[in-house]
Design a protein around this motif. Structure first.
Motif, PDB file in Angstrom:
ATOM      1  N   ARG A 162     -15.617 -25.888  13.924  1.00 10.52           N
ATOM      2  CA  ARG A 162     -16.537 -27.264  13.041  1.00 10.52           C
ATOM      3  C   ARG A 162     -15.250 -27.915  12.996  1.00 10.52           C
ATOM      4  NH1 ARG A 162     -19.713 -23.355   9.709  1.00 10.52           N
ATOM      5  NH2 ARG A 162     -22.071 -22.725  11.149  1.00 10.52           N
ATOM      6  N   VAL A 163     -15.883 -29.632  13.136  1.00 11.31           N
ATOM      7  CA  VAL A 163     -14.866 -30.571  13.154  1.00 11.31           C
ATOM      8  C   VAL A 163     -14.394 -30.426  11.757  1.00 11.31           C
ATOM      9  CG1 VAL A 163     -16.422 -32.020  11.822  1.00 11.31           C
ATOM     10  CG2 VAL A 163     -14.807 -33.297  13.227  1.00 11.31           C
ATOM     11  N   GLY A 164     -14.933 -29.677  11.044  1.00 18.50           N
ATOM     12  CA  GLY A 164     -13.598 -29.366   9.723  1.00 18.50           C
ATOM     13  C   GLY A 164     -12.773 -28.209   9.923  1.00 18.50           C
ATOM     14  N   ARG A 165     -12.842 -27.934  10.849  1.00 18.50           N
ATOM     15  CA  ARG A 165     -11.564 -26.860  11.087  1.00 18.50           C
ATOM     16  C   ARG A 165     -10.727 -27.709  12.413  1.00 18.50           C
ATOM     17  NH1 ARG A 165     -10.873 -24.424   6.569  1.00 18.50           N
ATOM     18  NH2 ARG A 165      -9.224 -23.470   7.579  1.00 18.50           N
ATOM     19  N   THR A 166     -10.983 -28.383  12.566  1.00 16.16           N
ATOM     20  CA  THR A 166      -9.692 -28.865  13.624  1.00 16.16           C
ATOM     21  C   THR A 166      -9.060 -29.412  13.058  1.00 16.16           C
ATOM     22  OG1 THR A 166     -10.757 -31.456  13.814  1.00 16.16           O
ATOM     23  CG2 THR A 166     -12.284 -29.719  15.287  1.00 16.16           C
ATOM     24  N   ALA A 167      -7.651 -29.547  13.589  1.00 15.35           N
ATOM     25  CA  ALA A 167      -6.433 -30.594  13.099  1.00 15.35           C
ATOM     26  C   ALA A 167      -6.794 -31.716  12.430  1.00 15.35           C
ATOM     27  CB  ALA A 167      -5.348 -30.813  14.509  1.00 15.35           C
ATOM     28  N   ALA A 168      -7.640 -32.265  13.608  1.00  9.14           N
ATOM     29  CA  ALA A 168      -7.866 -33.694  12.381  1.00  9.14           C
ATOM     30  C   ALA A 168      -8.783 -34.177  10.888  1.00  9.14           C
ATOM     31  CB  ALA A 168      -8.601 -35.148  13.287  1.00  9.14           C
ATOM     32  N   GLY A 169      -9.739 -32.665  11.729  1.00  8.74           N
ATOM     33  CA  GLY A 169     -10.442 -32.434   9.983  1.00  8.74           C
ATOM     34  C   GLY A 169      -9.759 -31.966   8.938  1.00  8.74           C
ATOM     35  N   ARG A 170      -8.925 -31.101   8.910  1.00 11.10           N
ATOM     36  CA  ARG A 170      -6.908 -30.111   7.931  1.00 11.10           C
ATOM     37  C   ARG A 170      -7.014 -31.675   7.557  1.00 11.10           C
ATOM     38  NH1 ARG A 170      -7.224 -26.487  12.424  1.00 11.10           N
ATOM     39  NH2 ARG A 170      -4.867 -26.761  12.245  1.00 11.10           N
ATOM     40  N   ALA A 171      -6.721 -32.694   8.304  1.00 15.24           N
ATOM     41  CA  ALA A 171      -5.993 -33.543   8.089  1.00 15.24           C
ATOM     42  C   ALA A 171      -6.557 -35.079   6.907  1.00 15.24           C
ATOM     43  CB  ALA A 171      -5.075 -34.626   8.896  1.00 15.24           C
ATOM     44  N   LEU A 172      -7.828 -34.782   7.370  1.00 11.62           N
ATOM     45  CA  LEU A 172      -9.050 -35.567   6.596  1.00 11.62           C
ATOM     46  C   LEU A 172      -8.665 -36.483   7.314  1.00 11.62           C
ATOM     47  CD1 LEU A 172      -8.219 -34.539   2.624  1.00 11.62           C
ATOM     48  CD2 LEU A 172     -10.015 -33.964   4.510  1.00 11.62           C
ATOM     49  N   ASP A 173      -8.430 -36.888   8.430  1.00 15.60           N
ATOM     50  CA  ASP A 173      -9.226 -37.779   9.191  1.00 15.60           C
ATOM     51  C   ASP A 173     -10.124 -38.415   9.309  1.00 15.60           C
ATOM     52  OD1 ASP A 173      -8.268 -39.784  11.895  1.00 15.60           O
ATOM     53  OD2 ASP A 173      -9.852 -39.001  12.591  1.00 15.60           O
ATOM     54  N   GLU A 174     -10.169 -40.240   9.302  1.00 19.83           N
ATOM     55  CA  GLU A 174     -11.576 -40.329   9.119  1.00 19.83           C
ATOM     56  C   GLU A 174     -12.275 -40.540  10.056  1.00 19.83           C
ATOM     57  OE1 GLU A 174     -13.396 -44.732   7.872  1.00 19.83           O
ATOM     58  OE2 GLU A 174     -10.988 -44.704   7.567  1.00 19.83           O
ATOM     59  N   GLY A 175     -12.421 -40.182  11.097  1.00 14.83           N
ATOM     60  CA  GLY A 175     -13.111 -40.206  12.427  1.00 14.83           C
ATOM     61  C   GLY A 175     -13.669 -38.611  12.238  1.00 14.83           C
ATOM     62  N   ALA A 176     -12.556 -37.587  12.094  1.00  3.27           N
ATOM     63  CA  ALA A 176     -13.685 -36.507  11.462  1.00  3.27           C
ATOM     64  C   ALA A 176     -14.327 -36.214  10.587  1.00  3.27           C
ATOM     65  CB  ALA A 176     -12.051 -35.542  11.486  1.00  3.27           C
ATOM     66  N   VAL A 177     -14.177 -35.960   9.606  1.00  2.00           N
ATOM     67  CA  VAL A 177     -14.676 -36.290   8.068  1.00  2.00           C
ATOM     68  C   VAL A 177     -16.344 -37.200   8.825  1.00  2.00           C
ATOM     69  CG1 VAL A 177     -15.269 -37.388   6.060  1.00  2.00           C
ATOM     70  CG2 VAL A 177     -12.811 -36.444   6.886  1.00  2.00           C
ATOM     71  N   THR A 178     -16.253 -38.269   9.418  1.00  2.00           N
ATOM     72  CA  THR A 178     -17.597 -38.962   9.543  1.00  2.00           C
ATOM     73  C   THR A 178     -18.168 -38.336  10.207  1.00  2.00           C
ATOM     74  OG1 THR A 178     -16.176 -41.226   9.043  1.00  2.00           O
ATOM     75  CG2 THR A 178     -18.266 -41.440  10.739  1.00  2.00           C
ATOM     76  N   ALA A 179     -17.040 -37.462  11.533  1.00  2.00           N
ATOM     77  CA  ALA A 179     -17.985 -37.010  12.488  1.00  2.00           C
ATOM     78  C   ALA A 179     -19.367 -36.071  11.668  1.00  2.00           C
ATOM     79  CB  ALA A 179     -17.354 -36.870  13.862  1.00  2.00           C
ATOM     80  N   ALA A 180     -18.545 -35.306  10.829  1.00  2.00           N
ATOM     81  CA  ALA A 180     -19.218 -33.813   9.925  1.00  2.00           C
ATOM     82  C   ALA A 180     -20.520 -34.298   9.252  1.00  2.00           C
ATOM     83  CB  ALA A 180     -17.888 -33.482   9.114  1.00  2.00           C
ATOM     84  N   VAL A 181     -19.962 -35.572   8.689  1.00  2.00           N
ATOM     85  CA  VAL A 181     -21.432 -36.383   7.801  1.00  2.00           C
ATOM     86  C   VAL A 181     -22.466 -36.902   8.445  1.00  2.00           C
ATOM     87  CG1 VAL A 181     -22.444 -38.180   6.404  1.00  2.00           C
ATOM     88  CG2 VAL A 181     -19.772 -37.513   5.710  1.00  2.00           C
TER      89      VAL A 181
END
Length: 222
Positions: A162-181
């Motif tokens: 899932r998006v939280g396990r991507t590189a962007a998600g692990r870096a807490l990138d705003e786009g990835a966090v928003t995608a998870a929400v």
């Protein structure tokens, strides 16, 4: 993919359809080798003396491969993911026996190491989920804390893809966090899942629920 100067491994395919050997006409084949686009049984491909080791035990696989003078990767095509996925390897029988003996000899030490690694990963996951939940609340202060924790636990599940396990998600990138929400809101706060169950195409369903999702996100941002 093999590195520079390292030959690619032999590949054996588990066919999805009934195939027969182009040389001996035997079949249907449980495993085959493609040679000039023609299927060959393992005997005709000179691999019939090898034994199959399914995936699952990394140490056993590595040791058997290293001990075998001849080995091959066994793959099967995943239609849903449109890619070939490794199922195991074929190795010499004597190599597998040596690998099994070596694994038995240090099984206790490897079990202790696995336990330590599991504890370390669990602690890392707790810290990451906490950081992800905090970032969700920073971006969406109106989101209930328990909901943020649930989103973080779901999106950040190890091995989920899932998006939280991507590189962007692990870096807490705003786009990835928003995608998870957004994904959480889509499934829990809209009729998206019900639309899919009624046969509505995915893209059409997403378009229909988009206003609801954006409304919830806007309320949580305030």
């Amino acid at each position: 993919m093999a590195g520079q100067g390292v030959p690619a491994p032999l590949v054996v395919i588990v066919p999805l359809k009934r195939r027969h050997c182009a040389e001996c006409r035997g079949g249907p084949l449980p495993r085959l080798v493609l040679e000039f686009h023609a299927p060959l049984c393992l005997d005709c491909a000179d691999l019939g003396h090898l034994v199959y080791l399914p995936r699952g035990d990394a140490a056993l696989t590595r040791r058997a491969r290293e001990a075998s003078g001849l080995w091959a990767v066994v793959v099967r095509h995943n239609r849903r993911r449109t890619r070939y996925e490794r199922q195991g390897i074929l190795v010499e029988e004597a190599a597998l026996a040596r690998a099994e003996s070596a694994c038995l000899a240090d099984a206790e030490a490897r079990a202790r190491r696995r336990a330590r690694d599991a504890e370390r990963r669990a602690a890392e996951d707790v810290r990451f989920r906490s950081a992800l939940a905090a970032e969700i609340l920073r971006l969406f202060p109106g989101c209930p804390p328990e909901r943020a924790a649930g989103i973080a636990a779901h999106a950040g599940e190890r091995g989920s893809g899932r998006v939280g396990r991507t590189a962007a998600g692990r870096a807490l990138d705003e786009g990835a966090v928003t995608a998870a929400v957004r994904a959480s809101v889509r499934h829990l706060d809209s009729e998206y899942d019900a639309l899919l169950m009624r046969g509505v195409p995915r893209r059409q369903a997403r378009t229909r629920v988009a206003p609801v999702i954006e409304s919830v996100l806007a309320a949580w941002r305030r």
